[in-house]
Enzyme design. Sequence first.
Site, PDB file in Angstrom:
ATOM      1  N   GLU A 136       0.848  -1.181   0.000  1.00 18.86           N
ATOM      2  CA  GLU A 136       0.000   0.000   0.000  1.00 18.86           C
ATOM      3  C   GLU A 136       0.887   1.236   0.000  1.00 18.86           C
ATOM      4  O   GLU A 136       2.107   1.126   0.127  1.00 18.86           O
ATOM      5  CB  GLU A 136      -0.960  -0.013   1.201  1.00 18.86           C
ATOM      6  CG  GLU A 136      -0.270   0.014   2.546  1.00 18.86           C
ATOM      7  CD  GLU A 136      -1.240  -0.253   3.712  1.00 18.86           C
ATOM      8  OE1 GLU A 136      -2.226  -0.970   3.533  1.00 18.86           O
ATOM      9  OE2 GLU A 136      -0.985   0.280   4.808  1.00 18.86           O
TER      10      GLU A 136
ATOM     11  N   HIS B 141      -4.314   3.167   8.208  1.00 21.22           N
ATOM     12  CA  HIS B 141      -3.058   2.663   8.776  1.00 21.22           C
ATOM     13  C   HIS B 141      -2.101   3.823   9.027  1.00 21.22           C
ATOM     14  O   HIS B 141      -1.967   4.711   8.192  1.00 21.22           O
ATOM     15  CB  HIS B 141      -2.379   1.693   7.801  1.00 21.22           C
ATOM     16  CG  HIS B 141      -3.105   0.391   7.650  1.00 21.22           C
ATOM     17  ND1 HIS B 141      -2.981  -0.388   6.528  1.00 21.22           N
ATOM     18  CD2 HIS B 141      -3.946  -0.270   8.477  1.00 21.22           C
ATOM     19  CE1 HIS B 141      -3.730  -1.484   6.677  1.00 21.22           C
ATOM     20  NE2 HIS B 141      -4.327  -1.427   7.837  1.00 21.22           N
TER      21      HIS B 141
END
Lengths: 291, 391
Positions: A209, A247
């Site tokens: 990511e 996150h």
Amino acid sequence: MSILIDEKTRVVVQGITGGEGTFHTQKMVEYGTKVVAGMTPGKGGTTHLGIPVFNTVAEARLKAGANAAAIFVPPFFAADAIMESAEAGIEVIVCITEGIPTFDMIKAKAFLRGKASVLVGPNTPGVISPGKCKIGIMPGPIHAPGRIGIISRSGTLTYEAVDQVTKLGFGQSTAIGIGGDPIVGMKYIDLLKLFKADKDTDAVIMIGEIGGTAEEEAAAYIKKEFNKPVIGFIAGQTAPPGRRMGHAGAIISGGKGTAKEKMEALEAAGVHVAKSPAEIGLKVKEALNKK
Amino acid sequence: MKIHEYQAKQILAKYGLQIPKGEVAETAEKAAEIAAKIGPRVVLKAQIHAGGRGKGGGIKLANGAEEAKKLAKDMIGMKLVTHQTGPEGKIVKKLLVEEALEIARELYVGIVIDRAREAVVIMASTEGGMEIEKVAAEKPELIFKEYVNPAVGFAGFQARKLAFQLGLAGETHKQAGKFITGLYRAFEGTDASLVEINPLLITKQGTVLALDAKMNFDDNALARHPEIQAMRDLDEEEPLEVEASKFNLNYIKLDGNVGCMVNGAGLAMATMDIIKYSGGMPANFLDVGGGVSEEAVTNAFKILVSDKAVKAALINIFGGIVRCDLVAGGIVKAAKEIGLNVPMVVRLKGTNMDAGKKILEESGLAFYAADTMKEAAEKVVPLAQPQVKRS
């Protein structure tokens, strides 16, 4: 075979008496994981869910033969829990806890240098070698024993990939969530090296990511040394810069860490990059057919 | 978390670092009062959470209290647009009124966490006043770096080295070394994620001080710094994002018209990506957490549909430990409470998904069901387009 954990792994759960610790210990035991000990300071000598509880990890290792740890303690105490396990000589430490301050992790990682322990996480769903052992919070039933390795920075997105792979009839050797934080234990390269040596892994899925450069570093390693097919996906192709996407580690800062850069680096390294998350399973099929 | 320049300077002052004399004004009268006290020459600096203020007219020099008042009147309440605010800009509510100093040199000092090295890095550069990313791209040899040993902390010799590399000597060198060391202490002491002094000013008298200051903090550590938490300025944040944060939901507003609600950050990003891949544009990022509860779903649903830009929405839940029937219950409850104003595609996957789908079907509400992410995205994108008739 599998990497990191298997049917011989003996787990101590740090924070076993807490809500999360209790719930997921039950789930791990149901899956067949050998949870041999729990650890909660001050509750040594008692049992919880029929599992002996110790005051320290060192005792859990000595008396119950624990060689792996699952950490479910609150964020401000989690780095300390990691260090305690490492000091006790636990081989594989899996830290599930989300929300650990970055400074704490920098110190914990410095503490781990030169020690034999490996750390998975924090902020991870954990590690699973299907049919053998599960250390973490991932749903067991979507997994199936097989020959695909999975390394991911995500939780539910990993489940999505696992599900696609299982549906296509492949199954997984080991699936590892390396964690969504900026500072984590094992990274892609550490695990790719283990998968390279594992005779029972045919291909590896790498789910990355935005944020940081771990995927780019992995791409350089794959290009130079990795000899099995790798399938890649990078989440956050539409993420705006400068924003933390859930996150703590998923942030494009100073124009760096974009999905585009990472996808290009992986493609240049010969990785089969899925542009859509729905294509991860199909890409695995494609990659194995080409082999 | 971000804070204002004046707040960052307050923190720096606590750590013994030199900052220009100045105070905050919320009215033109107050600005004049401050100017009279510390002037006559003062700088008025708009306090917003974005860089590039100077170019947008957010930093102005005033000569005397009268001029300060006049300028402040225009600046307070103005909509300041910079390359970091986006075209909608930010309304200026506060000004930092500071003494104007005589500049000899403008340097740069920044502290961030180097993720690859897993260490704090102190960066210094002779090219103060410029964007450091630009310097890094064009003249990387003018950025000097020192990595901090986590066990030892920032060492004195490292500070001295940086100050020498900045071309400083004598008393100024000493001051700069002290400044950089103090800056590191502030960074560590507050669990910052970024500190940037740009420019670090050397005055004609050889004094070293922070002409500008930017500090960001590690959200994960805020709970142990209540004094920093108190500096949060909700006016600087998107109202829906503030609302979401009350329920521990991760919500970020974006420019598209396809709303989405997903459990887990990675899957949420991937869902945004597949919306784009299918020809649409996501209206938001919304992560209800990997282990989503019914309550979280209800709250998230409300936030999702209160964004007027949302023309259709996609709910993508991968139930693992969480049961899909619970999630479906939360969706139905919320939809009944506030109405289903936009077409909504729901994809439930994992534990008890059949029971979940049944709850949606039996609710009598017009949800569109999908089995895979691909199918869900391909269904929702046309629904968000105005020309498509909704049946």
